[in-house]
Design a protein around this motif. Structure first.
Motif, mmCIF file in Angstrom:
data_model
loop_
_atom_site.group_PDB
_atom_site.id
_atom_site.type_symbol
_atom_site.label_atom_id
_atom_site.label_comp_id
_atom_site.label_asym_id
_atom_site.label_seq_id
_atom_site.Cartn_x
_atom_site.Cartn_y
_atom_site.Cartn_z
ATOM 1 N N TYR A 69 -67.184 48.174 104.421
ATOM 2 C CA TYR A 69 -67.537 47.562 103.137
ATOM 3 C C TYR A 69 -66.635 48.052 102.011
ATOM 4 C CZ TYR A 69 -69.411 51.788 101.024
ATOM 5 O OH TYR A 69 -69.518 53.028 100.460
ATOM 6 N N GLU A 287 -69.391 38.304 116.471
ATOM 7 C CA GLU A 287 -69.671 37.517 115.280
ATOM 8 C C GLU A 287 -68.492 36.611 114.927
ATOM 9 O OE1 GLU A 287 -71.189 38.845 111.016
ATOM 10 O OE2 GLU A 287 -72.306 39.825 112.629
ATOM 11 N N SER A 306 -66.002 43.993 106.606
ATOM 12 C CA SER A 306 -67.348 43.990 107.169
ATOM 13 C C SER A 306 -68.351 44.642 106.228
ATOM 14 C CB SER A 306 -67.354 44.723 108.512
ATOM 15 O OG SER A 306 -67.175 46.117 108.313
ATOM 16 N N THR A 307 -69.604 44.624 106.647
ATOM 17 C CA THR A 307 -70.664 45.296 105.907
ATOM 18 C C THR A 307 -70.874 46.712 106.418
ATOM 19 O OG1 THR A 307 -72.380 44.536 107.439
ATOM 20 C CG2 THR A 307 -71.834 43.088 105.594
ATOM 21 N N HIS A 390 -77.736 42.091 99.405
ATOM 22 C CA HIS A 390 -77.196 42.662 100.644
ATOM 23 C C HIS A 390 -78.142 42.424 101.810
ATOM 24 C CE1 HIS A 390 -74.070 44.928 98.420
ATOM 25 N NE2 HIS A 390 -75.012 45.078 97.505
ATOM 26 N N GLU A 393 -77.536 42.792 105.859
ATOM 27 C CA GLU A 393 -76.246 43.371 106.215
ATOM 28 C C GLU A 393 -76.430 44.513 107.218
ATOM 29 O OE1 GLU A 393 -74.219 44.651 102.729
ATOM 30 O OE2 GLU A 393 -73.836 42.612 101.988
ATOM 31 N N TYR A 507 -76.062 40.266 109.892
ATOM 32 C CA TYR A 507 -74.642 39.943 109.974
ATOM 33 C C TYR A 507 -73.793 41.133 109.555
ATOM 34 C CZ TYR A 507 -74.554 39.535 104.864
ATOM 35 O OH TYR A 507 -74.625 39.799 103.520
ATOM 36 N N ASN A 510 -68.382 40.039 106.314
ATOM 37 C CA ASN A 510 -68.593 39.611 104.934
ATOM 38 C C ASN A 510 -67.486 38.672 104.463
ATOM 39 O OD1 ASN A 510 -69.766 39.444 102.419
ATOM 40 N ND2 ASN A 510 -68.949 41.389 101.692
ATOM 41 N N LYS A 511 -66.225 39.042 104.749
ATOM 42 C CA LYS A 511 -65.089 38.226 104.337
ATOM 43 C C LYS A 511 -64.030 38.233 105.436
ATOM 44 C CE LYS A 511 -65.565 39.407 99.417
ATOM 45 N NZ LYS A 511 -64.879 40.036 98.247
ATOM 46 N N GLN A 522 -66.221 33.508 103.535
ATOM 47 C CA GLN A 522 -67.002 34.386 102.671
ATOM 48 C C GLN A 522 -68.467 34.150 102.992
ATOM 49 O OE1 GLN A 522 -66.495 36.649 99.584
ATOM 50 N NE2 GLN A 522 -68.529 36.970 100.471
ATOM 51 N N HIS A 523 -69.168 35.221 103.372
ATOM 52 C CA HIS A 523 -70.589 35.052 103.676
ATOM 53 C C HIS A 523 -71.326 34.625 102.417
ATOM 54 C CE1 HIS A 523 -74.326 35.710 105.906
ATOM 55 N NE2 HIS A 523 -74.818 36.163 104.753
ATOM 56 N N HIS A 525 -74.166 34.760 100.103
ATOM 57 C CA HIS A 525 -75.267 35.684 99.793
ATOM 58 C C HIS A 525 -76.382 34.920 99.091
ATOM 59 C CE1 HIS A 525 -73.022 39.267 100.965
ATOM 60 N NE2 HIS A 525 -71.970 38.705 100.395
#
Length: 628
Positions: A69, A287, A306-307, A390, A393, A507, A510-511, A522-523, A525
């Motif tokens: 992250y 993923e 990632s997260t 979040h 995540e 998940y 994230n990007k 882009q996830h 949110h």
């Protein structure tokens, strides 16, 4: 008559002069019409080319990389072969082979062979299609770095202008080594270093002339000239490359004959190569495959943000192994991090003795120094962020004792949830009957019977449609949680219950950025939807088997999995962190799986481990700059 004649002569003279002026004017206009568009094209493409950061040529590698992250590098994703080489590693014959095959005037031009570009443009314009290219090595490097893959005239012109900029910034050695370190050689090999090792089992510096010719020809068509799949075609392209090298006097006739006589000898493929190098890689690959509609799962050179919290991941792995060792070995030290969860000093001492006193079963397998994970006690951990913005995540995850077994137990190897599924049944009762729901926390059979088999089944199906639920004549098994369920599904539902019914897919990606630093994904949110009726979830979250602590701000669930399936533990706080731990054996017939004393140790260790990780995760999130 003479006057008439003189008049005609004067008129004829002016006519000639007038025609000349028009011709000059016409030629001038024609020249302007031809020059102005060229100037416009030059200015436009020069401007567009200037928008590309040529620093990208020497930064980054043509492999998919994973970041946490905070943009800390985790690793490159596996299944891509890559081995960077330096200029000093390149044998002269390898350089000559690629120059002869791809760009014989490479060391003379400034990135563009203008005659070839003009010829290509004219032919493509005439055919109204893209039929012919004129790529130099520099232009091929441009295409690779900046992903100019479209076969259009516009792309070709832009590629040429960017190539010219690259030539003005870097010397020929830099350009050639970057090209050789990036091009694709088939079999997931990117760069000549990986190709040399994969096909011939050699470092680049040790390649023979024959092997150099094979690799130089291979890039023309990695699927066509691959020596592993088509040796005949590989020999043909090898010969063509050697002939061209001889014509350019890069090699002598004797060298040509010797290389032609040398057979193509391939190295043995590695059969034992692990597909995954870490739990985070394992999850990210899975993923990424699910995002194939927006990101090609075979893409390389992409960057995944990632997260994951890399520091927390390392902590989780160490803590999990420490807990397992304590269960396996009574002589192992009691983790000091667990002492804070014991309410009194007296209990603290008994807790230490609890792990040191019981005798382990005979023939019980402990890990020790071995990396053979078969038959060992396993542990799966997942840490989920539940904060607004979040929600869902994944902060950290493990799926067993070691990633090398290739098993993601969150998705493979179902468990019977048992009493861990009681909160789901209570939600089903609330959905069916509202405030009049009949819930007995110590009697799930009565609760289920009053709610109705069909209603309970419908509720489960609304959450996980593919669940294999017991038939109506085995309804008691449904209410008792005696049916197979993936660990990930159980975690998701319990997470929703502890978060007022809000649900989501957990998940980690994230990007996603392309090699050219363009955003690919882009996830979103979004606000988590109500998965379970809020009041039903709140009611179930307040009932046993959940145990509430710290003024109901912390919820703990820890129950046995039926049929000696280990223990499931959840520690969670609303809008905070949820930690899931499963500890047990893959098979209930493993030595120790049915041992009562050992199962007591497993239960206690899973609770302590979950609480330890929960506290560590909360402390880390509190200190994050993006804390909300």
């Amino acid at each position: 008559m003479s006057h008439f004649g003189a008049g005609n002569r004067r008129k004829h003279w002016w006519r000639v002069l007038s025609i000349g002026q028009k011709k000059l004017l016409f030629l001038g206009i024609l020249l302007l019409v031809a020059v102005i568009p060229v100037l416009i094209v030059l200015i436009a493409y020069s401007y567009r080319a200037a928008q590309y950061d040529v620093e990208a040529v020497v930064t980054g590698e043509p492999v998919t990389v994973l970041f946490d992250y905070d943009n800390q590098f985790i690793s490159s994703l596996p299944n891509v072969r890559y081995l960077a080489v330096r200029w000093e590693d390149l044998p002269p014959q390898l350089i000559n082979a690629f120059v002869a095959r791809e760009d014989e005037s490479f060391f003379e031009h400034d990135g563009i062979v203008y005659s070839a570009v003009i010829r290509s443009v004219l032919k493509n314009v005439a055919s109204m299609s893209y039929e012919q290219g004129a790529s130099t090595i520099t232009m091929q490097l441009t295409r690779n770095v900046f992903e100019m893959q479209d076969k259009t005239l516009d792309r070709k012109l832009l590629e040429a202008f960017v190539a010219r900029r690259i030539e003005s910034h870097y010397d020929k050695q830099t350009i050639l080594i970057q090209y050789l370190n990036r091009i694709y050689f088939g079999q997931n090999c990117y760069g000549v270093g990986a190709a040399a090792m994969y096909y011939f089992g050699k470092h680049v510096k040790d390649l023979t002339l024959s092997e150099c010719a094979v690799l130089a020809g291979l890039v023309r068509g990695p699927s066509i000239f691959n020596p592993r799949t088509n040796m005949a075609s590989a020999n043909v392209v090898k010969q063509e490359t050697l002939q061209r090298m001889r014509e350019l006097e890069f090699i002598t006739e004797d060298e040509y004959n010797a290389a032609m006589a040398e057979p193509i000898t391939l190295a043995d493929e590695k059969q034992t190569e692990s597909a995954n190098v870490s739990y985070l890689n394992q999850w990210a690959q899975m993923e990424l495959a699910q995002l194939s509609h927006v990101v090609d799962e075979k893409s390389v050179g992409i960057a995944i943000v990632s997260t994951f919290d890399l520091g927390l991941q390392q902590y989780v792995e160490e803590a999990a192994e420490r807990a397992l060792v304590v269960v396996e070995n009574r002589l192992a030290p009691y983790p000091s991090t667990w002492e804070v969860f014991s309410p009194t000093p007296d209990h603290l001492m008994s807790s230490k003795k609890f792990f040191s006193s019981p005798k382990r079963p005979d023939n019980f397998k402990a890990r020790g120094d071995s990396n053979n994970f078969d038959g060992l006690l396993q542990c799966c951990v997942m840490v989920i962020d539940g904060r607004p913005g979040h929600f869902g995540e994944i902060l950290a995850v493990t799926s067993g004792r070691g990633v090398s077994d290739g098993i993601n137990r969150w998705f493979k190897g179902d468990i019977y949830p048992g009493r861990n599924a009681a909160p789901i049944l209570f939600c089903a009762a609330g959905v069916q009957n509202g405030e009049d729901s009949y819930i007995l926390t110590n009697d799930v059979i009565t609760t289920g019977t009053k709610t109705g088999y069909d209603n309970v089944v419908a509720f489960y199906r609304s959450l996980v449609p593919e669940l294999k639920l017991p038939p109506a004549d085995a309804a008691h098994d449904l209410y008792l949680g005696r049916f197979p369920m993936r660990r990930i599904d159980l975690a998701r539902i319990l997470f929703s219950i502890q978060n007022e019914g809000r649900g989501c897919e957990f998940y980690a990606i994230n990007k996603v950025w392309s090699r050219a630093r363009q955003p690919l994904y882009q996830h979103a949110h979004n606000v988590a939807p109500e998965w379970i009726l809020r009041q039903c979830a709140k009611t179930a979250a307040s009932l046993s088997p959940f145990v509430l602590k710290n003024n109901n701000k912390l919820a703990i669930l820890s129950e046995a999995v039926p049929d000696n399936g280990g223990y499931w533990t959840m520690v969670s706080n609303l809008d905070g962190v949820a930690v899931f731990v499963w500890m047990g054996f893959d098979s209930n017939t493993t030595v120790g799986a049915d041992n009562e004393s050992l199962n007591s140790l497993i239960q206690r260790a899973s609770i302590m481990l979950a609480r330890e990780i929960h506290q560590e995760a909360r402390n880390r999130l509190i200190n994050r700059p993006d804390n909300k």
